[in-house]
Design a protein around this motif. Structure first.
Motif, PDB file in Angstrom:
ATOM      1  N   PHE A 629      67.844  -0.820  -3.860  1.00  0.00           N
ATOM      2  CA  PHE A 629      67.325  -1.657  -4.796  1.00  0.00           C
ATOM      3  C   PHE A 629      66.275  -2.581  -4.093  1.00  0.00           C
ATOM      4  CE2 PHE A 629      67.144  -5.998  -6.699  1.00  0.00           C
ATOM      5  CZ  PHE A 629      66.240  -5.800  -7.842  1.00  0.00           C
ATOM      6  N   VAL A 630      67.069  -3.161  -3.035  1.00  0.00           N
ATOM      7  CA  VAL A 630      66.461  -4.364  -2.238  1.00  0.00           C
ATOM      8  C   VAL A 630      65.265  -3.928  -1.238  1.00  0.00           C
ATOM      9  CG1 VAL A 630      66.723  -5.730  -0.098  1.00  0.00           C
ATOM     10  CG2 VAL A 630      68.525  -5.587  -1.908  1.00  0.00           C
ATOM     11  N   LEU A 631      65.390  -2.520  -0.921  1.00  0.00           N
ATOM     12  CA  LEU A 631      64.231  -1.737  -0.128  1.00  0.00           C
ATOM     13  C   LEU A 631      63.098  -1.401  -0.937  1.00  0.00           C
ATOM     14  CD1 LEU A 631      66.329   0.704   2.198  1.00  0.00           C
ATOM     15  CD2 LEU A 631      65.191  -1.411   2.847  1.00  0.00           C
ATOM     16  N   MET A 632      63.283  -1.199  -2.179  1.00  0.00           N
ATOM     17  CA  MET A 632      62.359  -0.821  -3.097  1.00  0.00           C
ATOM     18  C   MET A 632      61.391  -1.767  -3.513  1.00  0.00           C
ATOM     19  SD  MET A 632      63.762   2.406  -5.493  1.00  0.00           S
ATOM     20  CE  MET A 632      65.115   1.567  -5.973  1.00  0.00           C
ATOM     21  N   ASN A 633      62.211  -2.986  -3.352  1.00  0.00           N
ATOM     22  CA  ASN A 633      61.387  -4.303  -4.092  1.00  0.00           C
ATOM     23  C   ASN A 633      60.903  -5.183  -2.996  1.00  0.00           C
ATOM     24  OD1 ASN A 633      61.969  -4.853  -7.076  1.00  0.00           O
ATOM     25  ND2 ASN A 633      63.560  -3.645  -6.479  1.00  0.00           N
ATOM     26  N   THR A 634      61.152  -4.525  -1.622  1.00  0.00           N
ATOM     27  CA  THR A 634      60.450  -5.385  -0.602  1.00  0.00           C
ATOM     28  C   THR A 634      59.490  -4.538   0.490  1.00  0.00           C
ATOM     29  OG1 THR A 634      62.598  -4.775   0.841  1.00  0.00           O
ATOM     30  CG2 THR A 634      62.257  -7.057  -0.458  1.00  0.00           C
ATOM     31  N   GLU A 635      59.018  -3.485  -0.367  1.00  0.00           N
ATOM     32  CA  GLU A 635      58.076  -2.260   0.344  1.00  0.00           C
ATOM     33  C   GLU A 635      56.955  -3.369   0.962  1.00  0.00           C
ATOM     34  OE1 GLU A 635      58.335   0.821   0.805  1.00  0.00           O
ATOM     35  OE2 GLU A 635      59.387   1.661  -0.715  1.00  0.00           O
ATOM     36  N   GLY A 636      56.562  -3.203   2.220  1.00  0.00           N
ATOM     37  CA  GLY A 636      55.558  -3.754   2.878  1.00  0.00           C
ATOM     38  C   GLY A 636      55.894  -5.217   3.242  1.00  0.00           C
ATOM     39  N   ALA A 637      56.826  -5.768   3.095  1.00  0.00           N
ATOM     40  CA  ALA A 637      57.430  -7.178   3.423  1.00  0.00           C
ATOM     41  C   ALA A 637      58.033  -7.290   4.852  1.00  0.00           C
ATOM     42  CB  ALA A 637      58.362  -7.463   2.344  1.00  0.00           C
ATOM     43  N   ARG A 638      57.348  -8.296   5.374  1.00  0.00           N
ATOM     44  CA  ARG A 638      58.328  -8.635   6.731  1.00  0.00           C
ATOM     45  C   ARG A 638      58.474  -9.998   6.970  1.00  0.00           C
ATOM     46  NH1 ARG A 638      58.600  -6.536  11.791  1.00  0.00           N
ATOM     47  NH2 ARG A 638      58.704  -8.166  13.723  1.00  0.00           N
ATOM     48  N   PHE A 639      59.480 -10.587   7.164  1.00  0.00           N
ATOM     49  CA  PHE A 639      59.908 -11.893   7.255  1.00  0.00           C
ATOM     50  C   PHE A 639      60.583 -12.243   8.404  1.00  0.00           C
ATOM     51  CE2 PHE A 639      60.222 -10.676   2.670  1.00  0.00           C
ATOM     52  CZ  PHE A 639      59.343 -11.431   2.076  1.00  0.00           C
ATOM     53  N   ASP A 640      60.415 -13.553   8.969  1.00  0.00           N
ATOM     54  CA  ASP A 640      61.176 -14.139  10.021  1.00  0.00           C
ATOM     55  C   ASP A 640      61.950 -15.117   9.876  1.00  0.00           C
ATOM     56  OD1 ASP A 640      59.798 -12.445  11.988  1.00  0.00           O
ATOM     57  OD2 ASP A 640      57.888 -13.517  11.910  1.00  0.00           O
ATOM     58  N   GLY A 641      63.070 -15.106  10.688  1.00  0.00           N
ATOM     59  CA  GLY A 641      64.074 -16.171  10.392  1.00  0.00           C
ATOM     60  C   GLY A 641      64.899 -16.451   9.028  1.00  0.00           C
ATOM     61  N   ALA A 642      65.403 -17.622   8.862  1.00  0.00           N
ATOM     62  CA  ALA A 642      66.051 -17.768   7.571  1.00  0.00           C
ATOM     63  C   ALA A 642      65.110 -18.201   6.513  1.00  0.00           C
ATOM     64  CB  ALA A 642      67.198 -18.807   7.938  1.00  0.00           C
ATOM     65  N   PRO A 643      65.491 -17.805   5.201  1.00  0.00           N
ATOM     66  CA  PRO A 643      64.620 -17.953   4.274  1.00  0.00           C
ATOM     67  C   PRO A 643      64.778 -19.555   3.871  1.00  0.00           C
ATOM     68  CG  PRO A 643      66.510 -17.082   3.360  1.00  0.00           C
ATOM     69  CD  PRO A 643      66.672 -17.048   4.892  1.00  0.00           C
ATOM     70  N   GLN A 644      63.473 -20.100   3.284  1.00  0.00           N
ATOM     71  CA  GLN A 644      63.555 -21.308   2.559  1.00  0.00           C
ATOM     72  C   GLN A 644      63.585 -21.156   1.027  1.00  0.00           C
ATOM     73  OE1 GLN A 644      63.656 -24.105   4.595  1.00  0.00           O
ATOM     74  NE2 GLN A 644      63.765 -22.550   6.164  1.00  0.00           N
TER      75      GLN A 644
END
Length: 925
Positions: A629-644
């Motif tokens: 589920f997470v992978l399907m809903n984060t296609e193409g996403a890339r993040f660095d560090g901890a979330p805000q």
């Protein structure tokens, strides 16, 4: 970027592949930097295969190693196997017989047989290590030690020589446990005492002066041929006047004294016992106190020797028993023979009745070593977990006897002692040293002792022999100063004395250090019914069968092969087919490991239930699907560090993540794997996979781009941290999933096991308490509304209205704050606040705190039809309840308690059903 995660969880697709990658990468090896953390693997027998006890202990050790490796420790899990003298000789001898070449241990001779053992070891001896790999053991295999390796052998010889030089090793004639089939001494641990049906025979011993007789009771009449006294209690008035006189030993004609000793139980039998110091451990102690002679009447094969009357010489001990009894009866001296339950000692390898046997052996003096070993534990330098096991340790150490270390075998560490023609013994590291030290020229013939050291002797040196002791170069190369003492020993309670105590004493004596700081004592793994697992009971579970699955026919064949008794094989086959009609499914290594962790309480026994394994396989599947589920809903996403975080749901999951990280650290420190598994399971299944995934959907599908992006980041971040939390317990599935998640967070470690383990400190400075309280309110609201829907059988797609009564300011604020989430998650078409709940239409109700939730029924259900259905069901259940009450009222005292309890449970069930139905009916007016 598209995710490549398989659509369904199938551990066979990745577990073996991942392990090969891990081992090939060298990640199991210690780093050589950071604070050291070391665990000694209790070396399994080289002849053995993985059993549930191994799987249990190895899983917990591996979890500790993986956890500390992720914490940045220099983690060493010292692997190895034990040469297992008796077991290995038996296996190789059996293999020789199966080969059909006519070769036997004796026909090959010592050198030839030992060569065969080494050949077998090279071909088959690493089976258990391969099986450990299948379980996921992340030990440094490049450092694995076999107790017969040259390095370990050097330590054994050095330890023996030093102890002998210090006067702590001596050779003497003592009573030992003797296996007549193996013709060797064995340890107490290799003796199994089983209750069996026998007889207690009463035999008349005539007083030598002709004034009467003493009647002696015995369960082993054949040993009377070696009697040297009869004994009474010093305060037994019946026999006080006879102490100091003699009796004539029946069948032998020897006169033996009547002595007094408070060892005698006056209430047992006639209060008179025979004393045979060469054939009974208690009698041996009596003989030492009274200076009695030692008369051995058996050969090493347990046949009667030349010290007995000629008639019995050469007879097997049990054949001699029949002859002795027949002669006693013929002589009118057999007074009684009555059935008697007795504990019979049998060798765990051969099943032979063990004989207390007088023989020359090598011993270690233990009193001084034991005092020091007890002091180290009492002072807290070594800590037992659970702490109560120190009592068992103390009992052994305070009642210790000198340790018999020699065995009459060929496979093992040969005793470094040489004899001259006169039988004088010389101890040294080798024959050349013996000759040089004692001035023995080449003209003096020397023969090395034929015996070997018992396996526990080399095992006692394990904490430092594996680190190169006594060779300075090897010690430096293997990190002697760095990894001794090790951090924790994980082992079973049954070898606290045989192994744990001896390692403590030996390590302190030779190195001046303790071998380990903690001793974590595990319980005994039993079957689901609490029965000890054994081949004869047919309830053994093979860990590899649970991991990879096994068909019913294969399982039956495995459980019945080798059983000599057809009836036993038939019984085991029948029970197996009943319990596993479809065989055992493949649960995978992770599900087995999580089951073990969840069962690892601090109790003595652990009941292993396959149902738990099935449940934890579902847990791994749940984790797999949540990741998809997470992978399907984060296609193409890339993040660095901890979330805000932007949303309360994000703040809530991050707060809970910090809390569960703190709990994990606490449970690892206390060795509470059961609580660790419970905490991680609850967080993973309920809070992340269920609630956070659900709470994330409104943000992901809403119109707030910032909230959607932040939620994607938090989903990935929390999942990555969750996989790290779970990795020590379920390494395979977590690494397979992590490798899909990591690229989207810019993580480049390559494997989850190189990631830092989550700690509460990394979440410091984030106070999400308010968000946590708000989300708990939201969860309670959603749960209550879903329960109403379920009870009313309202379709999930059908919108409902919500009326709120008794709302305070916080409730109104939260309802407004979470309006979109409530509508999305519970299919609400509107929310309305009521000033007076009594003014509401017919509605289903629930309560959250002081807030009353009302769901109007009009339009949701056919009220008249639903009332009629409920009235009919209430009448039916009421009738069943009354039947049960009437039946209980008719029961008399003669009715079995189990039947009464069963009926009481039925009444409780009917009562609970009726109460629920009445409550539901009340909602409909």
């Amino acid at each position: 970027m598209t995710h490549s995660l398989a659509p369904s969880y199938d551990p066979k697709q990745f577990e073996a592949r991942l392990y090969e990658e891990w081992e090939r990468s060298g990640v199991f090896k210690p780093r050589g930097e950071g604070e050291p953390y070391a665990i000694l693997l209790p070396p399994p027998n080289v002849t053995g295969t993985l059993h549930m006890g191994h799987a249990f202990q190895h899983t917990l050790q591996d979890a500790l190693i993986r956890y500390h490796r992720m914490r940045g420790y220099d983690a060493l899990w010292q692997m190895g196997t034990d040469h297992a003298g008796i077991a290995t000789e038996m296996v190789v001898s059996r293999n020789l017989a199966l080969e059909g070449r006519g070769e036997t241990r004796d026909s090959l001779g010592r050198e030839g047989f030992v060569a065969k053992v080494w050949d077998w070891k090279r071909r088959s001896g690493d089976t258990i290590e391969r099986q450990m790999r299948r379980l996921g053991a992340s030990g440094d295999w490049s450092r694995s030690v076999f107790t017969m390796d040259p390095m370990a052998a050097e330590a054994v010889v050095e330890a023996f020589v030093r102890l002998h030089e210090q006067g702590l090793i001596y050779r003497g004639q003592r009573l030992v446990n003797w296996d007549p089939a193996l013709k060797t001494a064995i340890s107490d641990l290799e003796v199994v005492n089983e209750e069996e049906d026998g007889f207690l025979w009463s035999i008349a011993y005539p007083l030598s002066d002709g004034s009467g007789e003493l009647v002696v009771a015995t369960t082993r009449p054949e040993t009377m041929l070696g009697d040297v006294a009869v004994m009474v209690h010093p305060e037994d008035e019946r026999y006080a006047h006879l102490v100091g006189k003699t009796v004539t030993l029946p069948l032998s004609g020897r006169e033996i004294p009547v002595i007094a000793d408070d060892y005698v139980d006056r209430e047992f039998g006639t209060g008179v016992v025979k004393v045979t110091p060469a054939h009974d451990f208690n009698d041996y102690a009596v003989g030492q106190r009274h200076g009695l002679p030692l008369l051995n009447v058996f050969t090493p094969e347990a046949k009667v020797n030349d010290n007995a009357p000629e008639k019995y010489r050469g007879l097997d001990r049990f054949a001699a028993r029949k002859e002795v009894l027949a002669d006693l009866e013929a002589g009118g001296l057999l007074r009684e023979a009555r059935p008697h339950k007795l504990q019979v000692p049998r060798g765990d390898r051969t099943g032979q009745v063990i004989e207390p046997y007088l023989t020359d052996q090598w011993f270690v003096k233990m009193d001084g070593l034991a005092r020091r070993g007890l002091e180290l534990v009492e002072s807290g330098k070594i800590r037992f977990v659970p702490a109560n096991w120190i009592n068992t340790y103390r009992h052994w150490m305070e009642n210790i006897q000198d340790w018999c270390i020699s065995r009459q075998l060929w496979w093992g560490h040969r005793i470094p002692a040489w004899y001259d023609a006169q039988g004088r013994a010389y101890v040294g590291r080798n024959e050349a040293e013996v000759r040089a030290r004692h001035g023995l020229g080449d003209d003096i013939a020397l023969a090395q002792d034929d015996d070997v050291l018992e396996t526990w002797f080399s095992s006692a040196l394990w904490p430092f022999s594996t680190l190169g002791w006594p060779n300075a170069q090897a010690m430096a190369a293997r990190g002697f100063d760095r990894y001794l003492p090790s951090s924790v020993l994980v082992t079973g309670f049954d070898i606290i004395f045989f192994w744990v105590a001896r390692m403590i004493m030996a390590t302190d004596h030779f190195t001046g250090r303790v071998p380990f700081e903690h001793v974590y004592i595990t319980g005994l793994v039993r079957d689901a019914h609490g029965q000890k697992m054994s081949k004869s009971k047919g309830n053994i579970l093979d860990p590899l069968d649970l991991i990879d699955g096994i068909s019913l026919d294969e399982l039956v064949a495995k459980r019945t092969t080798g059983l000599m008794q057809p009836k036993m094989a038939e019984r085991i086959e029948k029970a197996t087919r009943k319990e596993f009609p479809e065989g055992i499914p493949a649960f995978g290594a992770d599900a087995l490991r999580f089951t073990i962790a969840a069962l690892a309480t601090h109790g003595r026994d652990i009941k292993f239930d396959l149902g738990r394994a099935e449940g934890y396989k579902n847990f791994c599947n749940k984790l797999w699907n949540a990741t998809r589920f997470v992978l399907m809903n984060t296609e193409g996403a890339r993040f660095d560090g901890a979330p805000q975080p932007h949303t309360d749901a994000e703040r809530w999951i991050l707060s809970r993540l910090a809390q569960v990280a703190a709990e994990a650290e606490q449970h690892f420190a206390a060795y509470r794997f059961d609580l660790l598994a419970q905490a991680l399971y609850e967080f993973a299944w309920n809070e992340f996979c269920d609630w956070f995934v659900e709470l994330a959907k409104p943000a992901l599908q809403g119109g707030d781009a910032a909230a959607a992006a932040s939620t994607r980041h938090t989903l990935l971040y929390a999942l990555e941290r969750l996989l790290c939390l779970l990795h020590p317990l379920i390494p395979f599935v977590t690494d397979e999933l992590w490798r899909q998640v990591a690229p989207r967070l810019g993580l480049a470690e390559g494997t989850v096991m190189l990631r830092p383990y989550p700690q509460a400190a990394e979440f410091a400075g984030r106070d999400y308490a308010a968000a946590e309280a708000d989300v708990e309110w939201l969860k309670a609201m959603v749960t209550a509304l879903r329960k109403i829907r379920s009870e009313l059988n309202v379709a999930p797609s059908k919108p409902v209205s919500l009326l709120l009564a008794g709302a305070g300011d916080d409730d109104r604020a939260r309802a407004a704050r979470f309006d979109s989430q409530l509508r999305f998650l519970t299919r609400l078409q509107g929310i309305e606040f009521l000033a007076d709940a009594d003014a509401a239409p017919a509605a289903a109700a629930a309560v959250v705190g002081e807030l009353k939730l009302l769901v109007p029924l009009e339009g949701l259900v056919d009220l008249a039809a639903e009332r009629a259905r409920l009235d009919k069901e209430i009448a039916r259940v009421t009738a069943e309840k009354e039947k049960s009450e009437a039946k209980l009222a008719r029961f008399t005292d003669k009715v079995p308690a189990a039947v009464v309890e069963q009926e009481r449970q039925r009444l409780a069930d009917w009562t609970a059903q009726r109460e629920a139905l009445v409550a539901q009916r009340a909602k409909l007016g």
